[in-house]
Design a protein around this motif. Sequence first.
Motif, short mmCIF file in Angstrom:
data_model
loop_
_atom_site.label_atom_id
_atom_site.label_comp_id
_atom_site.label_asym_id
_atom_site.label_seq_id
_atom_site.Cartn_x
_atom_site.Cartn_y
_atom_site.Cartn_z
N GLU A 195 -3.33 8.18 0.98
CA GLU A 195 -1.91 8.17 1.32
C GLU A 195 -1.09 8.82 0.22
O GLU A 195 -0.11 9.53 0.48
CB GLU A 195 -1.43 6.74 1.57
CG GLU A 195 -0.02 6.66 2.13
CD GLU A 195 0.34 5.29 2.66
OE1 GLU A 195 1.55 5.00 2.76
OE2 GLU A 195 -0.57 4.51 2.98
N LYS A 255 0.83 -1.20 0.00
CA LYS A 255 0.00 0.00 0.00
C LYS A 255 0.87 1.26 0.00
O LYS A 255 0.61 2.20 -0.76
CB LYS A 255 -0.91 -0.03 1.23
CG LYS A 255 -1.77 1.19 1.42
CD LYS A 255 -2.59 1.01 2.69
CE LYS A 255 -3.29 2.29 3.07
NZ LYS A 255 -4.03 2.15 4.34
N ARG A 256 1.90 1.28 0.82
CA ARG A 256 2.78 2.44 0.89
C ARG A 256 3.51 2.65 -0.43
O ARG A 256 3.61 3.79 -0.93
CB ARG A 256 3.79 2.26 2.03
CG ARG A 256 4.71 3.48 2.21
CD ARG A 256 5.70 3.28 3.33
NE ARG A 256 6.66 2.24 3.01
CZ ARG A 256 6.72 1.06 3.63
NH1 ARG A 256 5.85 0.78 4.58
NH2 ARG A 256 7.63 0.17 3.30
N ALA A 295 1.22 4.02 -3.10
CA ALA A 295 1.00 5.45 -2.88
C ALA A 295 2.22 6.27 -3.32
O ALA A 295 2.08 7.34 -3.92
CB ALA A 295 0.69 5.71 -1.40
N SER A 310 -7.93 4.26 1.14
CA SER A 310 -6.83 4.68 2.00
C SER A 310 -5.54 4.84 1.21
O SER A 310 -4.67 5.64 1.57
CB SER A 310 -6.63 3.68 3.15
OG SER A 310 -6.38 2.38 2.65
N THR A 311 -5.40 4.11 0.10
CA THR A 311 -4.20 4.22 -0.73
C THR A 311 -4.19 5.53 -1.50
O THR A 311 -3.15 6.19 -1.61
CB THR A 311 -4.09 3.03 -1.70
OG1 THR A 311 -4.30 1.82 -0.99
CG2 THR A 311 -2.72 2.99 -2.36
N GLU A 317 -1.45 12.54 0.62
CA GLU A 317 -0.64 13.00 1.75
C GLU A 317 0.83 13.10 1.39
O GLU A 317 1.52 14.04 1.80
CB GLU A 317 -0.84 12.06 2.95
CG GLU A 317 -2.25 12.15 3.55
CD GLU A 317 -2.53 11.05 4.55
OE1 GLU A 317 -1.69 10.13 4.67
OE2 GLU A 317 -3.59 11.09 5.20
N GLN A 318 1.32 12.13 0.61
CA GLN A 318 2.72 12.18 0.20
C GLN A 318 2.97 13.34 -0.75
O GLN A 318 4.01 14.01 -0.66
CB GLN A 318 3.11 10.85 -0.45
CG GLN A 318 3.15 9.68 0.51
CD GLN A 318 3.73 8.43 -0.10
OE1 GLN A 318 4.50 8.49 -1.05
NE2 GLN A 318 3.37 7.27 0.42
#
Length: 283
Positions: A132, A104-105, A108, A128-129, A135-136
Amino acid sequence: MIDETVEEIQEMQTHSSSTVAVKAAQALEDLLTREFETVEEFERALEHNSNALRRANPSHASLVTTQRAIVTMVTDAENESVEAAKRNTEEAIDSVVEQVVTAKRRAAENAAPLFEDGLTFMTHDYSSTVLEAVEQAVAEGAYLDAYVLEARPRYLGRKTARVLGEIDQVDVTLVVDSASGHYLPECDRVFTGMDCIVDETLYNRVGTFPLVATANEVGVPVTTIASSAKIVGEAFRFENDFRSGSEVIREPAEGFSVANPAYDATPTRLLDSVVTDEGTWEY
């Protein structure tokens, strides 16, 4: 804990499929505190409870694949004692959770450059991905405008709007689903999450298909962001979830029926790209 997690998944209290997979995996830790006479008894309990978690929402590819992976890792270990089986279960859970979180990280991270400074985008439901990735991008200095569809009847988009609304560098507008075509011409790109891709078909929260089709009509590219584990082969059979009509209308449906499918199918040929932890696929 397992029964509570099954109920939570069935009631869609956890919206992100990645989060569902992690919670379901961690729910199996409840078995580590129980007493079992034999390895066979423990493994039967593991398989039984894992099946219950999978059946809670068989449309979630990540839920199904992670549960199968845990059971396989434990049963293939040829455990010589209950204690060994429990240790292997704990290690399998940790391994699966780490894989989900890491994928997931990375997905993103790969998608974040698409959220360029000044971008106006539209998104649907709650991923949520996708969040994220936003957000990045913001952490790198981007300022964004976002149109968020409500995702009726569960209104999961409202949760997305609230999360994005807490980010100073994102200007958020919550939009009713049927108004997507009105605002799409103002957008540079559409971003969606993914329940799964099977046989060149994207399955995602209902409303995704009309959004993507409309975006194609007005020339707005569509990008789906998710872990590569959600791109599954023919061995996985997608099963739609048909929710209660009470989510659509509170009054009794007298003289008519109420249809409330949770997901719809979008041909991947309508997508511009799919971004995962393993890279980007363009269509």
